[in-house]
Design a protein around this motif. Structure first.
Motif, short mmCIF file in Angstrom:
data_model
loop_
_atom_site.label_atom_id
_atom_site.label_comp_id
_atom_site.label_asym_id
_atom_site.label_seq_id
_atom_site.Cartn_x
_atom_site.Cartn_y
_atom_site.Cartn_z
N THR A 81 0.85 -1.18 0.00
CA THR A 81 0.00 0.00 0.00
C THR A 81 0.89 1.24 0.00
O THR A 81 1.88 1.29 0.71
N ARG A 82 0.53 2.21 -0.84
CA ARG A 82 1.33 3.44 -0.86
C ARG A 82 0.43 4.62 -0.46
O ARG A 82 -0.79 4.56 -0.62
N PRO A 83 1.03 5.69 0.06
CA PRO A 83 0.24 6.86 0.46
C PRO A 83 -0.44 7.51 -0.75
O PRO A 83 0.10 7.47 -1.86
N PRO A 84 -1.62 8.12 -0.52
CA PRO A 84 -2.28 8.86 -1.60
C PRO A 84 -1.54 10.16 -1.89
O PRO A 84 -0.95 10.76 -0.99
N VAL A 85 -1.59 10.58 -3.15
CA VAL A 85 -1.01 11.87 -3.56
C VAL A 85 -2.17 12.81 -3.84
O VAL A 85 -3.05 12.51 -4.65
N ARG A 130 -0.29 6.73 9.28
CA ARG A 130 -0.58 6.63 7.84
C ARG A 130 -0.21 7.94 7.16
O ARG A 130 -0.50 9.01 7.68
N LYS A 131 0.42 7.82 6.00
CA LYS A 131 0.94 9.02 5.35
C LYS A 131 0.06 9.52 4.20
O LYS A 131 -0.67 8.76 3.57
N ILE A 132 0.13 10.82 3.99
CA ILE A 132 -0.53 11.46 2.84
C ILE A 132 0.49 12.42 2.22
O ILE A 132 1.17 13.14 2.95
N GLY A 152 -0.02 11.07 -14.53
CA GLY A 152 -1.17 11.10 -13.62
C GLY A 152 -0.69 10.91 -12.20
O GLY A 152 -0.81 9.84 -11.63
N VAL A 153 -0.15 11.96 -11.62
CA VAL A 153 0.43 11.79 -10.29
C VAL A 153 -0.61 11.91 -9.18
O VAL A 153 -0.42 11.38 -8.11
N THR A 154 -1.68 12.66 -9.45
CA THR A 154 -2.65 12.93 -8.39
C THR A 154 -3.66 11.79 -8.25
O THR A 154 -4.26 11.37 -9.21
N ASP A 155 -3.82 11.32 -7.01
CA ASP A 155 -4.81 10.27 -6.73
C ASP A 155 -6.15 10.86 -6.31
O ASP A 155 -7.20 10.30 -6.58
N ILE A 156 -6.09 11.98 -5.58
CA ILE A 156 -7.29 12.58 -5.02
C ILE A 156 -7.17 14.11 -5.13
O ILE A 156 -6.11 14.66 -4.84
N VAL A 157 -8.26 14.76 -5.54
CA VAL A 157 -8.29 16.22 -5.59
C VAL A 157 -9.11 16.73 -4.40
O VAL A 157 -10.19 16.21 -4.12
#
Ligand code: GDP
Ligand code: MG
Length: 373
Positions: A81-85, A130-132, A152-157
Motif C-alpha cells: 500500500t502506498r500513500p495517496p497523492v 498513515r501518510k498522505i 497522472g500523479v494525483t490520486d485525489i483532488v
C-alpha cells in the motif's frame, strides 16, 4: 555490430515485426523490417512495450548487443500500500495556500529539523502512522501540465470552496479537470469561521455538478473546515485516507524508481535541484537517473522538513541534487542500471528534441518565405 534490425529486435522481444513498425510509424518514422536501429532507439522502442534492453560490452571495442527482456511483472507479495497523492484546487482566494499551510503546520512533528519546513513543491504528513502526500504547487497549472505530459500523479483532488463565496469560475474549472482526469474529488468547504459562511448554499450549488453530499443521498465527501482556525483538519485527513483505501493504491518498492518531476530549478550553490515524486520503486542515493532531457546521479535527497534521506519509496516527494540540467515540471524520471545508460537515453532524447526544434524552425522559415511571396 552496433545496431539491430527491426525484425531482429521483434524476434528477441517475441512480438510481431508489424507491431514495432506500427509503433515507429506512430512516432513518425516510416521504416521496413530491415531498418537498423541503434542501441538508444531500440531501448526506447522496447520500453514502449515494457521491455528492458541490456547493453552488453564484449571486447575492447564496445559492441552493442541488444538483449530484450520483458520487464518483470510485480510479484503480488512485492506490492505494498502506498500513500495517496493529493492536489488542492479551487477558486483564487478560497484558501488553497492557507489550507496547505495549516495542514503542514498542524502535522510537523517536533524535532524534525526544528520544525522548519521548506517549500519544495510537495510534502507529506502523517495521521496515526498513515501518510498522505500533498502537492504544493499552484493548483491548476501544475495539475494540467502534469496531465498534458501523461503524468497522472494525483490520486485525489481536494476542491476548496469558500463558504462565504460559493461556486466560482475556477471552482468549475477544477471540477472539470478532476473529472477529465478521472480523479476522485473531496470537497473542503472552507472559511466556516466567518459569520457570513453558508456551507449549505455551497452544497446546493455543487449538486449542479453531480457533487452530492452523502446526507443528501449522493456519494461526494464534504468536510467543513477553517484553515484559519485549523478546524476539522484531522477529519479532512481521515476522509482522504478513507478515499485512498477505496482506491487500493499500491506500488512495488523493490525495484528501480520511476516517477515525475514536481518542480525543478537551478540553485546557485547546489546546481540543478529537482523535487521528484517517486511513483513506483525506491529511489536511492547514488542511483543513475534520467529526467526528461537530462541525466545524472542522485547526490543528495532532502525531504520537505529538511531531513537528508538515503532512500525514497512510492509516493514520497524528495528534493534531489545531482542532475546535469534542469528538467521541466511534469516530466518523468527513471532510475536506470548505469550512468552510461542514463547518458545514452538523455543524448538520444536531446537529439530527438533538436530534430523537432529544427523541423519547427524550418517550417517557420518556409512559412515566412511563403508569407513574403
Ligand atoms: P488561495 O488563493 O486559494 O491560495 O487563498 P489563500 O490561502 O491565499 O487565502 C485567501 C485569503 O483568505 C487570505 O486572506 C486568507 O487569510 C483567507 N483565509 C483562508 N482560509 C481562511 C479561513 O478558513 N477563514 C478565514 N476567515 N479566512 C481564510
Ligand atoms: Mg494560493
Amino acid at each position: 555490430s552496433d545496431s539491430i534490425t527491426v525484425g531482429e529486435l521483434a524476434k528477441r522481444m517475441g512480438v510481431k515485426a508489424n507491431e514495432l513498425i506500427a509503433e515507429l510509424m506512430r512516432q513518425g518514422s516510416m521504416v521496413t523490417i530491415n531498418h537498423p536501429l541503434d542501441y538508444e532507439s531500440a531501448a526506447i522502442l522496447a520500453s514502449e512495450f515494457n521491455y528492458e534492453v541490456e547493453n552488453v560490452a564484449f571486447d575492447e571495442e564496445t559492441i552493442l548487443e541488444v538483449e530484450a527482456k520483458k520487464e518483470a511483472e510485480d510479484n503480488a507479495e512485492d506490492l505494498k500500500t502506498r500513500p495517496p497523492v493529493v492536489t488542492i484546487m479551487g477558486h483564487v482566494d478560497h484558501g488553497k495556500t492557507s489550507l496547505l499551510d495549516a495542514i503542514r503546520e498542524a502535522n510537523v512533528t517536533e524535532g524534525e529539523a526544528g520544525g522548519i519546513t521548506q517549500h519544495i513543491g510537495a510534502y507529506d504528513v502523517e495521521l496515526d502512522g498513515r501518510k498522505i502526500t500533498f502537492l504544493d504547487t499552484p493548483g491548476h497549472e501544475a495539475f494540467t501540465a502534469m496531465r498534458a505530459r501523461g503524468a497522472g500523479v494525483t490520486d485525489i483532488v481536494i476542491l476548496v470552496v469558500a463558504a462565504d463565496d460559493g461556486v466560482m469560475p475556477q471552482t468549475k474549472e477544477a471540477i472539470n479537470h478532476s473529472k477529465a482526469a478521472g480523479v476522485p474529488l473531496i470537497v473542503a468547504v472552507n472559511k466556516i469561521d466567518k459569520p457570513e459562511a453558508n456551507p449549505e448554499r455551497v452544497k446546493q450549488e455543487l449538486t449542479e455538478f453531480e457533487l452530492v453530499p452523502e446526507e443528501w443521498g449522493g456519494d461526494t465527501i464534504f468536510v467543513e473546515v477553517s484553515a484559519k482556525q485549523q478546524t476539522n483538519l484531522d477529519t479532512l485527513l481521515e476522509m482522504i485516507l478513507l478515499q485512498a483505501e477505496v482506491l487500493e493504491l499500491q506500488a512495488n518498492p523493490n525495484k528501480r524508481a520511476k516517477g515525475s518531476i514536481v518542480e525543478a530549478r537551478l540553485d546557485k550553490g547546489r546546481g540543478p535541484v529537482a523535487t521528484v515524486l517517486v511513483q513506483d520503486g525506491t529511489l536511492k542515493q547514488g542511483d543513475a537517473i534520467v529526467a526528461g532531457l537530462h541525466f545524472g546521479r542522485v547526490r543528495s535527497m532532502t525531504t520537505a522538513t529538511g531531513k537528508q534521506v538515503k532512500e525514497a519509496g512510492p509516493s514520497f516527494p524528495v528534493e534531489v541534487t545531482g542532475l546535469g540540467g534542469v528538467p521541466d515540471a511534469g516530466e518523468t524520471f527513471h532510475a536506470v542500471e548505469s550512468e552510461k545508460a542514463a547518458k545514452d537515453v538523455s543524448q538520444h532524447r536531446q537529439q530527438k528534441q533538436r530534430e523537432i526544434d529544427l523541423a519547427k524552425s524550418s517550417k517557420v522559415s518556409l512559412d515566412q518565405l511563403f508569407a513574403k511571396m
